[in-house]
Design a protein around this motif. Structure first.
Motif, PDB file in Angstrom:
ATOM      1  N   ALA A  11       0.876  -1.310  -0.058  1.00 26.06           N
ATOM      2  CA  ALA A  11       0.020   0.019  -0.011  1.00 26.06           C
ATOM      3  C   ALA A  11       0.782   1.136   0.059  1.00 26.06           C
ATOM      4  O   ALA A  11       1.780   1.288   0.729  1.00 26.06           O
ATOM      5  N   VAL A  12       0.345   2.479  -0.634  1.00 25.33           N
ATOM      6  CA  VAL A  12       0.948   3.536  -0.587  1.00 25.33           C
ATOM      7  C   VAL A  12       0.972   4.200   0.841  1.00 25.33           C
ATOM      8  O   VAL A  12       1.744   4.734   1.417  1.00 25.33           O
ATOM      9  N   HIS A  13      -0.446   3.778   1.232  1.00 22.13           N
ATOM     10  CA  HIS A  13      -0.452   4.484   2.654  1.00 22.13           C
ATOM     11  C   HIS A  13      -1.055   3.564   3.447  1.00 22.13           C
ATOM     12  O   HIS A  13      -2.139   2.793   3.206  1.00 22.13           O
ATOM     13  N   LEU A  14      -0.181   2.859   4.604  1.00 20.01           N
ATOM     14  CA  LEU A  14      -0.688   1.947   5.384  1.00 20.01           C
ATOM     15  C   LEU A  14      -0.934   2.295   6.909  1.00 20.01           C
ATOM     16  O   LEU A  14      -0.069   2.853   7.587  1.00 20.01           O
ATOM     17  N   HIS A  15      -2.153   2.594   7.421  1.00 16.03           N
ATOM     18  CA  HIS A  15      -2.425   2.885   8.650  1.00 16.03           C
ATOM     19  C   HIS A  15      -2.965   1.862   9.698  1.00 16.03           C
ATOM     20  O   HIS A  15      -4.003   0.944   9.326  1.00 16.03           O
ATOM     21  N   LEU A  16      -2.427   1.665  10.772  1.00 18.76           N
ATOM     22  CA  LEU A  16      -2.540   0.481  11.548  1.00 18.76           C
ATOM     23  C   LEU A  16      -2.927   0.789  12.706  1.00 18.76           C
ATOM     24  O   LEU A  16      -2.194   1.695  13.666  1.00 18.76           O
ATOM     25  N   TYR A  17      -4.264   0.635  13.484  1.00 17.91           N
ATOM     26  CA  TYR A  17      -4.751   1.144  14.824  1.00 17.91           C
ATOM     27  C   TYR A  17      -4.835  -0.099  15.686  1.00 17.91           C
ATOM     28  O   TYR A  17      -5.477  -0.863  15.384  1.00 17.91           O
ATOM     29  N   ASP A  18      -3.872  -0.009  16.654  1.00 14.48           N
ATOM     30  CA  ASP A  18      -4.054  -0.926  17.858  1.00 14.48           C
ATOM     31  C   ASP A  18      -3.515  -2.329  17.739  1.00 14.48           C
ATOM     32  O   ASP A  18      -4.053  -3.388  17.879  1.00 14.48           O
TER      33      ASP A  18
END
Length: 313
Positions: free
Chosen positions: A201-208
């Motif tokens: 992914a160009v943007h990888l956002h991982l929460y908790d």
């Protein structure tokens, strides 16, 4: 004619569809679709902010003969006149001059009934998957729809199989956002270095999502040597685990920027991105072997650590 009349006319025949499309000149701001328990809900927003909701039931069989429409707190029911659910959806998209679906959401869905219909849609800007969808369904859905979307936003409750989790990270997406729902569950997925290295992914956002500070440090070192995802522009973590800056930055030769330094991070592909520009204040700069600069920003508040990694393209 009102929007509801234009759509109703378009369902009468192919000639009526052409007349509705060419004569009425509808201007639609967005169309969102929610797949909920054997039904499709279409939310249509016009340029004047007027809204229209259309409900298409997939089962039982006799319900497929009707379309339920809500507008201005009034509800009417149309017959589909022999059109399939797929044909109804495409008539609506065609007459409203809609070239893409803004968001497709899945709630409490475990049936594959809607997938063949949704697979015929034009581009879907974002797919949202709620925690109520089971693992088998999500796997099949991504298999059928990943090629028509650029952004995936999902809850991590259903990841019982690490292999399936890795398949999500490997998707060639503009952005992938994953939320962990069971924050206190010690068995929830812990990311390894390999998991980060296979992401596309160009943007990888991982929460908790759990990850060790040493793993992040090793990943940044590999990024500096051009041995990680070359498409990555923004990596974001939000975690309740402690994140030692000394361990995170060990061996990175990071340069601390003054708090008075402000830079605007802009995404390279605005057309397909759900991510927006952001002003970055201060931070710690690291350099890749090809001269590309990135900034690590760490923020700790209320028992939560937020880490952002911005690549300046």
């Amino acid at each position: 004619m009102e929007l509801i009349d234009v759509i109703a006319l378009s369902l009468l025949s192919n000639r009526a569809r052409i007349l509705s499309k060419t004569s009425c000149g509808l201007s639609v701001t967005s169309i969102n679709i929610a797949a909920i328990n054997h039904s499709l809900n279409l939310d249509i927003v016009l340029s004047d902010d007027k809204k229209l909701q259309i409900l298409l039931c997939l089962i039982p069989e006799n319900y497929k003969e009707f379309v339920v429409v809500s507008v201005d707190n009034k509800t009417v029911i149309w017959r589909t006149l022999g059109l399939s659910t797929t044909e109804c959806v495409h008539r609506i998209l065609d007459v409203t001059n809609c070239e893409s679906i803004q968001e497709l959401k899945f709630y409490e869905t475990d049936s594959f009934d809607e997938l063949p219909i949704l697979a015929t849609l034009p581009h879907i800007e974002q797919i949202y998957i709620s925690r109520d969808c089971n693992e088998v369904f999500v796997h099949k859905m991504l298999e059928m729809l990943s090629k028509v979307t650029s952004n995936i936003d999902m809850c991590q409750d259903w990841f019982r199989n690490l292999e399936q989790f890795q398949k999500v990270l490997m998707l060639n997406m503009n952005s992938i956002t994953i939320y962990a729902m069971n924050l206190r569950d010690p068995t929830r997925v812990r990311l390894s270095l390999d998991d980060l290295l296979i992401s596309n992914a160009v943007h990888l956002h991982l929460y908790d999502v759990m990850i060790s500070v040493k793993t992040l440090n090793r990943f940044f070192k590999l990024w500096m040597r051009k041995k990680s995802n070359p498409r990555l522009e923004h990596l974001k973590f939000m975690t309740m685990e402690n994140m030692s800056p000394d361990v995170l930055l060990k061996g990175l030769n990071a340069i601390e920027m003054p708090q008075s330094t402000t830079r605007t991070f802009r995404v390279s592909d605005h057309a397909n991105s759900r991510c927006r520009e952001k002003v970055v204040t201060g931070g710690l700069d690291v350099m890749r072997s090809d001269g590309t600069r990135a900034t690590v920003a760490i923020e700790a508040k209320a028992g939560t650590t937020i880490l952002d990694f911005y690549v300046w393209m």
